[in-house]
Scaffold this motif. Structure first.
Motif, short mmCIF file in Angstrom:
data_model
loop_
_atom_site.label_atom_id
_atom_site.label_comp_id
_atom_site.label_asym_id
_atom_site.label_seq_id
_atom_site.Cartn_x
_atom_site.Cartn_y
_atom_site.Cartn_z
N ASP A 50 -9.85 -50.77 -3.26
CA ASP A 50 -8.84 -50.56 -4.29
C ASP A 50 -8.03 -49.34 -3.90
O ASP A 50 -8.45 -48.56 -3.01
N LEU A 51 -6.91 -49.16 -4.56
CA LEU A 51 -6.06 -48.02 -4.22
C LEU A 51 -6.76 -46.70 -4.56
O LEU A 51 -6.52 -45.68 -3.93
N ARG A 52 -7.62 -46.73 -5.57
CA ARG A 52 -8.39 -45.55 -5.95
C ARG A 52 -9.70 -45.98 -6.60
O ARG A 52 -9.83 -47.10 -7.06
N LEU A 53 -10.66 -45.09 -6.57
CA LEU A 53 -11.96 -45.26 -7.24
C LEU A 53 -12.93 -46.24 -6.58
O LEU A 53 -14.08 -46.34 -7.01
N ALA A 54 -12.51 -46.95 -5.56
CA ALA A 54 -13.41 -47.94 -4.96
C ALA A 54 -14.66 -47.29 -4.36
O ALA A 54 -15.75 -47.86 -4.42
N LYS A 55 -14.50 -46.09 -3.81
CA LYS A 55 -15.67 -45.43 -3.22
C LYS A 55 -16.67 -45.02 -4.31
O LYS A 55 -17.89 -45.07 -4.09
N GLY A 56 -16.15 -44.65 -5.47
CA GLY A 56 -17.04 -44.30 -6.57
C GLY A 56 -17.77 -45.51 -7.11
O GLY A 56 -18.96 -45.45 -7.41
#
Length: 335
Positions: A50-56
């Protein structure tokens, strides 16, 4: 020393090990979908983008003790390509959700560009993957993906799916409420497309056809076709059907994986590049298919329909023709 049971379990798991990638994994559908995929024993490598938060999200899911590793990727450092590399199955729930008053077609301009760009990366990095489209409007986004894959020379009609499973789940649930049965025991065939009047539940093929009054039948059909509106309204602007859609996506992905693993008699309804009505200019249509190691193994005919269902299918086909053309024309104008 391994016990016999441990050895059997290890062998069984090793025989069906797959990499699954979710594009849009941090969204309202993506997070619960990723959780459900983490619980599928056939998934041994779960890649989330995802553009953001995927690592979390990936870090969170990685603590669940099932037989898979989880990796999260964002746009930095060529993350999309890394997430897709060698994927067996790719699910695309990316896009903006519906809000009150919006139709699936209202989502088109935003989601069409997102799906097109993701499809380009799928073509370049996972050309042999089974691709499962959740992003709405599915009637148009699946043709977009086909056109992109065709332009890259990697389109395989047996491995591109529009996920319409939520229509099946709703049909099973809503029918059970009308006839007072266990919804888990129901199995309604839903054909056509994945929006409004293109959704055609074949109630005549259930055991309850003669037990439902016309008034209840009409209300049931309408509720199945427009069930998504119930959720959008109830969430009061805060989203659309995310949890039920995640369950639908996970179920369909599980069936695709079972087919890839060579399991027999794996049947689901799905929106595909279909031969059923091609002679009428309808290039995509949802119907039951049997899934296998190469994707679609067999496309099922619709079977005997009631007069009312014949009329519903005719209406669906006219709308689908326009929806499909919209997707194809978008790629032509915005390659």
């Amino acid at each position: 020393m391994f016990s016999k049971i441990a050895i059997r379990n290890f062998s069984s798991t090793a025989a069906s090990a797959y990499k699954v990638t979710v594009l849009g994994a941090a969204g309202g559908i993506g997070q619960p979908l990723s959780l459900l995929l983490k619980l599928n024993h056939k998934v041994t490598d779960l890649s989330l983008y995802d553009l953001r938060l995927a690592k979390g999200v990936a870090a969170d899911l990685s603590h669940i003790p099932t037989n898979s590793t989880v990796h999260g990727f964002t746009a930095e450092d060529d993350g999309l390509a890394k997430a897709l590399k060698d994927a067996d199955v790719v699910l695309i729930p990316a896009g903006v959700p519906r809000k009150p008053g919006m139709t699936r077609d209202d989502l088109f301009n935003t989601n069409a560009s997102i799906v097109r760009d993701l499809a380009k990366s799928v073509a370049e990095n996972a050309p042999k993957a089974a691709v499962l489209i959740i992003s709405n409007p599915v009637n148009s986004t699946v043709p977009i993906v086909r056109e992109v894959l065709k332009s890259k020379g990697v389109f395989n009609p047996k491995k591109l799916f529009g996920v319409t499973t939520l229509d099946t789940l709703r049909a099973n649930r809503f029918l059970s409420e009308v006839v007072d049965t266990d919804p888990a025991e129901e199995s309604v065939t839903v054909v056509g497309g994945h929006s409004g009047i293109t959704i055609v539940p074949l109630i005549s093929q259930t055991p309850y056809n003669t037990r439902i009054s016309k008034e209840k039948y009409d209300a049931l059909i309408h509720r199945i076709q427009f069930g998504g509106d119930e959720v959008v309204k109830a969430k009061d602007g805060a989203g659309s059907a995310t949890l039920s859609m995640a369950q639908a996506g996970a179920r369909f992905a599980g069936s695709v994986l079972s087919g890839l693993a060579g399991e027999q008699d794996v049947v689901e309804a799905t929106y595909i590049d279909s031969p059923l009505f091609k002679d009428q200019g309808i290039e995509f249509f949802a119907s039951k298919v049997t899934l296998g190691p190469e994707g679609v193994k067999e496309v099922h005919e619709l079977g005997l329909l009631s007069d009312g269902e014949e009329a519903l299918v005719a209406t669906a086909k006219e709308t689908l023709k326009k929806n499909i053309a919209k997707g194809v024309d978008f790629v032509k104008a915005n390659p």
